[in-house]
Every structure is written in structure tokens, then in C-alpha cells.
Design an enzyme around this catalytic site. Structure first.
Site, short mmCIF file in Angstrom:
data_model
loop_
_atom_site.label_atom_id
_atom_site.label_comp_id
_atom_site.label_asym_id
_atom_site.label_seq_id
_atom_site.Cartn_x
_atom_site.Cartn_y
_atom_site.Cartn_z
N LYS A 56 0.83 -1.21 0.00
CA LYS A 56 0.00 0.00 0.00
C LYS A 56 0.87 1.27 0.00
O LYS A 56 2.09 1.19 0.23
CB LYS A 56 -0.94 -0.05 1.21
CG LYS A 56 -1.91 -1.25 1.19
CD LYS A 56 -2.88 -1.21 2.36
CE LYS A 56 -3.85 -2.37 2.32
NZ LYS A 56 -4.89 -2.29 3.40
N TYR B 55 -12.22 -2.61 -3.63
CA TYR B 55 -12.74 -2.77 -2.27
C TYR B 55 -14.27 -2.73 -2.20
O TYR B 55 -14.84 -2.42 -1.15
CB TYR B 55 -12.13 -1.71 -1.34
CG TYR B 55 -10.72 -2.05 -0.87
CD1 TYR B 55 -10.48 -3.19 -0.10
CD2 TYR B 55 -9.64 -1.23 -1.16
CE1 TYR B 55 -9.20 -3.51 0.34
CE2 TYR B 55 -8.36 -1.53 -0.71
CZ TYR B 55 -8.15 -2.67 0.04
OH TYR B 55 -6.89 -2.97 0.49
N ASN C 119 -2.12 0.05 6.81
CA ASN C 119 -1.54 -1.20 7.31
C ASN C 119 -0.68 -1.93 6.28
O ASN C 119 -0.55 -3.15 6.31
CB ASN C 119 -2.64 -2.09 7.91
CG ASN C 119 -3.70 -2.46 6.89
OD1 ASN C 119 -3.61 -2.06 5.73
ND2 ASN C 119 -4.69 -3.23 7.30
N HIS D 32 -1.90 -5.59 1.45
CA HIS D 32 -3.16 -6.29 1.21
C HIS D 32 -2.81 -7.72 0.80
O HIS D 32 -1.81 -7.95 0.14
CB HIS D 32 -3.95 -5.64 0.06
CG HIS D 32 -5.06 -6.52 -0.44
ND1 HIS D 32 -6.28 -6.57 0.18
CD2 HIS D 32 -5.09 -7.46 -1.44
CE1 HIS D 32 -7.04 -7.48 -0.44
NE2 HIS D 32 -6.34 -8.02 -1.42
N GLU E 59 -9.04 -10.93 -7.85
CA GLU E 59 -8.10 -9.83 -7.57
C GLU E 59 -6.88 -9.87 -8.49
O GLU E 59 -6.39 -8.81 -8.92
CB GLU E 59 -7.67 -9.89 -6.10
CG GLU E 59 -8.81 -9.53 -5.15
CD GLU E 59 -8.41 -9.58 -3.68
OE1 GLU E 59 -7.24 -9.93 -3.38
OE2 GLU E 59 -9.27 -9.27 -2.84
P1 ADP Z 1 -7.55 -7.24 5.52
O1 ADP Z 1 -6.80 -6.21 4.69
O2 ADP Z 1 -6.74 -7.72 6.67
O3 ADP Z 1 -8.13 -8.36 4.68
P2 ADP Z 1 -10.26 -6.16 5.66
O4 ADP Z 1 -10.53 -6.88 4.38
O5 ADP Z 1 -11.20 -6.38 6.79
O6 ADP Z 1 -8.78 -6.46 6.20
O7 ADP Z 1 -10.23 -4.59 5.38
C1 ADP Z 1 -9.67 -4.07 4.21
C2 ADP Z 1 -8.83 -2.86 4.56
O8 ADP Z 1 -9.69 -1.82 5.04
C3 ADP Z 1 -7.83 -3.07 5.70
O9 ADP Z 1 -6.63 -3.67 5.27
C4 ADP Z 1 -7.62 -1.65 6.17
O10 ADP Z 1 -6.73 -0.93 5.31
C5 ADP Z 1 -9.02 -1.06 6.04
N1 ADP Z 1 -9.75 -1.17 7.30
C6 ADP Z 1 -10.32 -2.27 7.83
N2 ADP Z 1 -10.92 -2.03 8.99
C7 ADP Z 1 -10.75 -0.69 9.22
C8 ADP Z 1 -11.12 0.20 10.27
N3 ADP Z 1 -11.82 -0.23 11.32
N4 ADP Z 1 -10.77 1.51 10.16
C9 ADP Z 1 -10.07 1.95 9.10
N5 ADP Z 1 -9.66 1.16 8.07
C10 ADP Z 1 -9.99 -0.14 8.13
MG MG Z 2 -9.59 -8.32 3.19
#
Ligand code: ADP
Ligand code: MG
Length: 140
Positions: free
Chosen positions: A11, A51, A114, A117, A128
Site C-alpha cells: 500500500k 474494495y 496497514n 493487502h 483480484e
Molecule cells: P484485511 O486487509 O486484513 O483483509 P479487511 O478486508 O477487513 O482487512 O479490510 C480491508 C482494509 O480496510 C484493511 O486492510 C484496512 O486498510 C481497512 N480497514 C479495515 N478495517 C478498518 C477500520 N476499522 N478503520 C479503518 N480502516 C480499516
Molecule cells: Mg480483506
């Protein structure tokens, strides 16, 4: 366990902080092969499409803004149990809850920013990978 392909994205926060080499190196050291990789600027529309499953979530707008705030590195990884292996290397979504030694524990700034992805299942991985790579771009 079988040979799988998965999509990884480094990211904007990871690219900005010069973490591309270190992160790709973790994948390779874990036995995952890079079968395609490129640096791109995601458009707002591409981020929204990627997303789409999260479109009803309160963080959706912020997430899409973030994903197109700078270049990202999209990579197709291949290997034994690649989807779960990548998720293990990444760590939990919230870096505060990520296990020691994971990418998110070591590098991530917040639950939103974070760093990486990773696809979460065989079907989503397929969609994807095809979202960013033509079949001809994937090395066999
Ligand atoms: P992952 O990336 O671990 O699969 P998710 O699919 O649940 O997680 O969420 C997609 C992305 O959305 C996350 O990687 C993060 O960047 C963002 N995200 C998820 N939950 C939150 C939150 N509570 N607040 C802000 N951003 C979030
Ligand atoms: Mg995810």
C-alpha cells in the site's frame, strides 16, 4: 494444501517508506514466488472497485482515498498454500493485534495504513489477480 496464487499489494504507506524490497524479500524467503509485479497508481475508481465488498463500511471513503494517495506495488505470488501463507506473513488487519515478526507488526502505522493487502480465499484471489494482471503478464 496445494499450489495457489494470491494477490499482494504494498500500500502507499509501504512504498512511501521504502519498504518494497524488504516486503518482497519476506515473501521470497517464505518460499513464495513472484510471478508478476508492477508499481501503479490506483485510480479512485479502481480502488472503489477493488474494495467494493467494503462499500457499506464507515471507513470505505477513507480507505479508497488512501489507496490512491500514492503508488502501490501489486504482486502475484505463487506457492504451496500461498493465500494463507501470505496472510500469515502480513499479520492481523489491526497492527496493534498483529503477531510478532509479521509485516503489519513490524511496519504498519494504523488499522487503515496497514502496509499490505492479501487475498483471503481462492475465489477472491482469482478475481483480484485478474483485476490487475492480464493472463499474459503472469510467468509460468
Ligand atoms: P484485511 O486487509 O486484513 O483483509 P479487511 O478486508 O477487513 O482487512 O479490510 C480491508 C482494509 O480496510 C484493511 O486492510 C484496512 O486498510 C481497512 N480497514 C479495515 N478495517 C478498518 C477500520 N476499522 N478503520 C479503518 N480502516 C480499516
Ligand atoms: Mg480483506
Amino acid at each position: 494444501m496445494s499450489i495457489e496464487r494470491t494477490l499482494s499489494i504494498i500500500k502507499p504507506d509501504g512504498v512511501k517508506r521504502n519498504l518494497v524490497g524488504q516486503i518482497l524479500s519476506r515473501f521470497e524467503k517464505a518460499g513464495l514466488k513472484i510471478v508478476a509485479t508492477k508499481m501503479i497508481y490506483m485510480s479512485r475508481r479502481e480502488a472503489e472497485g477493488f474494495y467494493a465488498v467494503h462499500s457499506a463500511r464507515p471507513f470505505f471513503g477513507e480507505l479508497c482515498d488512501f489507496m490512491c494517495s500514492g503508488p502501490v506495488v501489486v504482486t502475484c505470488l505463487e506457492g504451496q498454500d500461498a493465500i494463507n501463507k501470505n496472510r500469515e506473513l502480513m499479520g492481523a488487519t489491526n497492527p496493534a493485534q498483529a503477531a510478532e515478526g509479521t509485516i503489519r507488526k513490524d511496519f504498519s502505522l494504523s488499522i487503515g495504513e496497514n502496509t499490505v493487502h492479501g487475498s483471503d480465499a481462492v475465489e477472491t484471489a482469482k478475481v483480484e489477480i485478474a483485476y490487475f494482471f492480464a493472463e499474459t503478464e503472469l510467468v509460468n
